[in-house]
Write a protein that holds these residues in place. Structure first.
Motif, short mmCIF file in Angstrom:
data_model
loop_
_atom_site.label_atom_id
_atom_site.label_comp_id
_atom_site.label_asym_id
_atom_site.label_seq_id
_atom_site.Cartn_x
_atom_site.Cartn_y
_atom_site.Cartn_z
N ILE A 5 1.02 -0.85 0.33
CA ILE A 5 -0.36 -0.05 -0.01
C ILE A 5 1.30 1.33 0.26
O ILE A 5 0.28 1.64 -0.74
CB ILE A 5 -1.05 0.06 1.20
N ASN A 6 1.59 1.34 0.91
CA ASN A 6 2.75 2.74 0.99
C ASN A 6 3.63 2.64 -0.53
O ASN A 6 3.81 4.04 -1.15
CB ASN A 6 3.75 2.10 2.20
N ARG A 7 4.19 1.74 -1.17
CA ARG A 7 4.17 1.70 -2.08
C ARG A 7 3.31 2.25 -3.54
O ARG A 7 3.56 2.89 -4.69
CB ARG A 7 4.92 0.41 -2.83
N PHE A 8 2.43 2.17 -3.58
CA PHE A 8 1.55 2.28 -4.30
C PHE A 8 1.21 3.75 -4.17
O PHE A 8 0.87 4.93 -5.24
CB PHE A 8 0.01 1.31 -4.22
N LEU A 9 1.01 4.04 -2.75
CA LEU A 9 0.64 5.77 -2.18
C LEU A 9 1.77 6.73 -2.78
O LEU A 9 1.91 7.79 -3.29
CB LEU A 9 0.57 5.79 -0.99
N TRP A 15 3.58 9.96 -9.03
CA TRP A 15 2.77 10.19 -10.62
C TRP A 15 2.19 11.25 -10.53
O TRP A 15 2.03 11.80 -11.89
CB TRP A 15 2.08 9.11 -10.97
N SER A 16 1.28 12.01 -9.71
CA SER A 16 0.77 13.14 -10.16
C SER A 16 1.68 14.28 -9.98
O SER A 16 1.08 15.43 -10.44
CB SER A 16 -0.19 13.47 -8.17
#
Ligand SMILES: *[C@@H]1O[C@H](CO)[C@@H](O)[C@H](O)[C@H]1NC(C)=O
Ligand SMILES: *[C@@H]1O[C@H](CO)[C@@H](O)[C@H](O)[C@H]1NC(C)=O
Length: 135
Positions: A5-9, A15-16
């Motif tokens: 989850i951390n990696r995804f966040l 990316w943004s």
């Protein structure tokens, strides 16, 4: 699990951030205006011109220019832009915008003539920079 989850966040945030920076680069910079003017003899067939930045991220795309037409676009990336032109059986490619050469002028004019491609920064004094090729 939390690692994922951390990696995804992290990736989403990165990316943004990258998108915001890219959007800024592409839409908020107006480094120069490039004009391409068809100065071929009257009654010549139109010229097909295509221009794109070296990284292929920006450019006005393809245009067909009739005699006397002035096709212009804004340079928004501080990189090399090159164009190709096709006129009947002859063609040419040239550097329409070179950061070091052109950015300080703000305006770049190209005249397409029968005897080649002429550069000006003031739309008045012209220097030949490129020739037509046949093969
Ligand atoms: C080309 O056409 C334009 C517009 O019709 C005219 O003003 C100009 O004199 C012509 N030039 C030549 C060299 O015939
Ligand atoms: C460039 O000069 C020509 C001839 O003087 C003029 O007709 C044209 O409007 C000028 N173009 C720009 C963009 O200033």
């Amino acid at each position: 699990m939390t690692t994922w989850i951390n990696r995804f966040l992290f990736l989403a945030l990165a990316w943004s951030f990258i998108s915001a920076v890219t959007a800024f680069e592409e839409h908020d910079n107006h480094l120069a205006v490039v004009h391409i003017i068809n100065s071929l003899p009257n009654n010549s067939e139109p010229v097909s011109v295509e221009c794109i930045s070296r990284d292929r991220k920006d450019g006005p795309g393809e245009y067909t220019l009739k005699v006397g037409e002035d096709f212009q676009w804004d340079v928004t990336l501080n990189t090399l832009y090159y164009c190709t032109a096709l006129w009947g059986r002859v063609f040419a490619s040239w550097h329409a915008f070179q950061p070091r050469r052109d950015v300080s002028h703000g305006k770049v004019y190209w005249q397409i003539r029968q005897d080649g491609f002429f550069l000006s920064w003031d739309n008045s004094s012209w220097v030949k920079r490129e020739m037509w090729e046949t093969e």
